[in-house]
Scaffold this active site. Structure first.
Site, PDB file in Angstrom:
ATOM      1  N   TYR A  49     -38.747 -40.381  23.249  1.00 58.17           N
ATOM      2  CA  TYR A  49     -39.581 -41.537  22.950  1.00 58.17           C
ATOM      3  C   TYR A  49     -38.944 -42.447  21.890  1.00 58.17           C
ATOM      4  O   TYR A  49     -39.308 -43.620  21.794  1.00 58.17           O
ATOM      5  CB  TYR A  49     -40.957 -41.106  22.444  1.00 58.17           C
ATOM      6  N   HIS A 107     -38.969 -31.030  28.013  1.00 62.36           N
ATOM      7  CA  HIS A 107     -39.636 -32.239  28.498  1.00 62.36           C
ATOM      8  C   HIS A 107     -39.658 -32.340  30.031  1.00 62.36           C
ATOM      9  O   HIS A 107     -40.693 -32.641  30.628  1.00 62.36           O
ATOM     10  CB  HIS A 107     -38.951 -33.465  27.890  1.00 62.36           C
TER      11      HIS A 107
END
Length: 276
Positions: A49, A107
């Site tokens: 992110y 992830h």
């Protein structure tokens, strides 16, 4: 309204958290500070992110003791084994400016993933007290079952889940293993808010469609959610889902919505959701 807690394999996660993708910088830090001031105690971020520094700064600026905030981060899929995950995680901790995270996830799976080594790496990080719990994200059913079979005590799976995407298979696997499931994109990136069936149920309760969508997830055992919300108004709206109680008629109306709408399915990254 008191925040309900999801308990799974030693993990205690507030069931509504703040999703932070794709916020960055001052916007992200401000959103974290605002959410924590409103009563959120769960913040979700990830290496990819690019906002772990802002999330850490927001938590620090809130003035809350570190132990009162449940913090999740995720390691990107270009780290296919335990040593690579550890190197990336050490950098995440520095960016977050925290001595530990509450939940550490892989992830996305990749074709290069050495599952045994990766899970051993997560378990080693947990053993050092640097991650209180460990888990995976975006694993399809067969891969999730393989990961559970490794026996390292996974606490959570994070996947897309909302009123228009059936995740009953993954949810069943998680429940059988004592794991929790965190729903990302729980509002289907806004794609479910114009459904007439949802709007009718929302009107019945004097609520917004977004609140109904989150209340439906809260009605599922073992499910937490991390809706992204930058503004205090939207953050407060999402917390309003805690006050809603859906009856059998409401649940039937939501069950009648389409359940095959996947909004996060990036080419070259997403696994085989059915056979993987």
């Amino acid at each position: 309204m008191q925040m309900p807690i999801l308990e799974a394999n030693g993990m205690r996660m507030p069931r509504i958290g703040l999703g932070t993708w794709p916020m960055k910088g001052a916007e992200c830090q401000s959103a974290v500070e605002s959410a924590l001031s409103l009563g959120y105690r769960h913040v979700d971020t990830a290496e990819m992110y690019g906002n772990e520094d802002a999330v850490g700064a927001g938590i620090a600026a809130s003035g809350l003791p570190r132990g009162e905030v449940f913090l999740t981060t995720k390691i990107w899929n270009d780290k296919p084994n335990g040593p690579a995950i550890r190197r990336a995680f050490d950098l995440s901790l520095k960016r977050l400016a925290t001595p530990y995270v509450d939940l550490l996830l892989i992830h996305w799976p990749s074709a290069e993933l050495d599952l045994d080594s990766a899970l051993d790496g997560l378990a080693a990080i947990r053993a050092e007290g640097l991650a209180r719990s460990i888990g995976v994200s975006n694993f399809p059913p067969k891969l999730l079952q393989r990961a559970i079979g490794k026996g390292v005590g996974l606490a959570c799976l994070q996947v897309e889940f909302h009123v228009m995407l059936d995740q009953s298979k993954l949810l069943g696997i998680c429940r059988a293993a004592g794991m929790g499931l965190t729903a990302y994109s729980p509002l289907a990136k806004g794609g479910n808010l114009d459904q007439p069936g949802l709007a009718r149920v929302a009107a019945k309760h004097g609520a917004t469609p977004a609140q109904l969508a989150l209340a439906w997830l809260l009605a599922q055992d073992g499910v937490a959610m991390v809706p992204k919300a930058a503004s205090p108004v939207r953050q407060k709206e999402n917390l309003g889902a805690l006050a809603l109680r859906l009856d059998a008629e409401d649940m039937a109306a939501i069950a009648a919505l389409p359940k095959d709408r996947r909004f996060v399915n990036p080419a070259g990254l997403a696994p085989d959701w059915v056979g993987g």
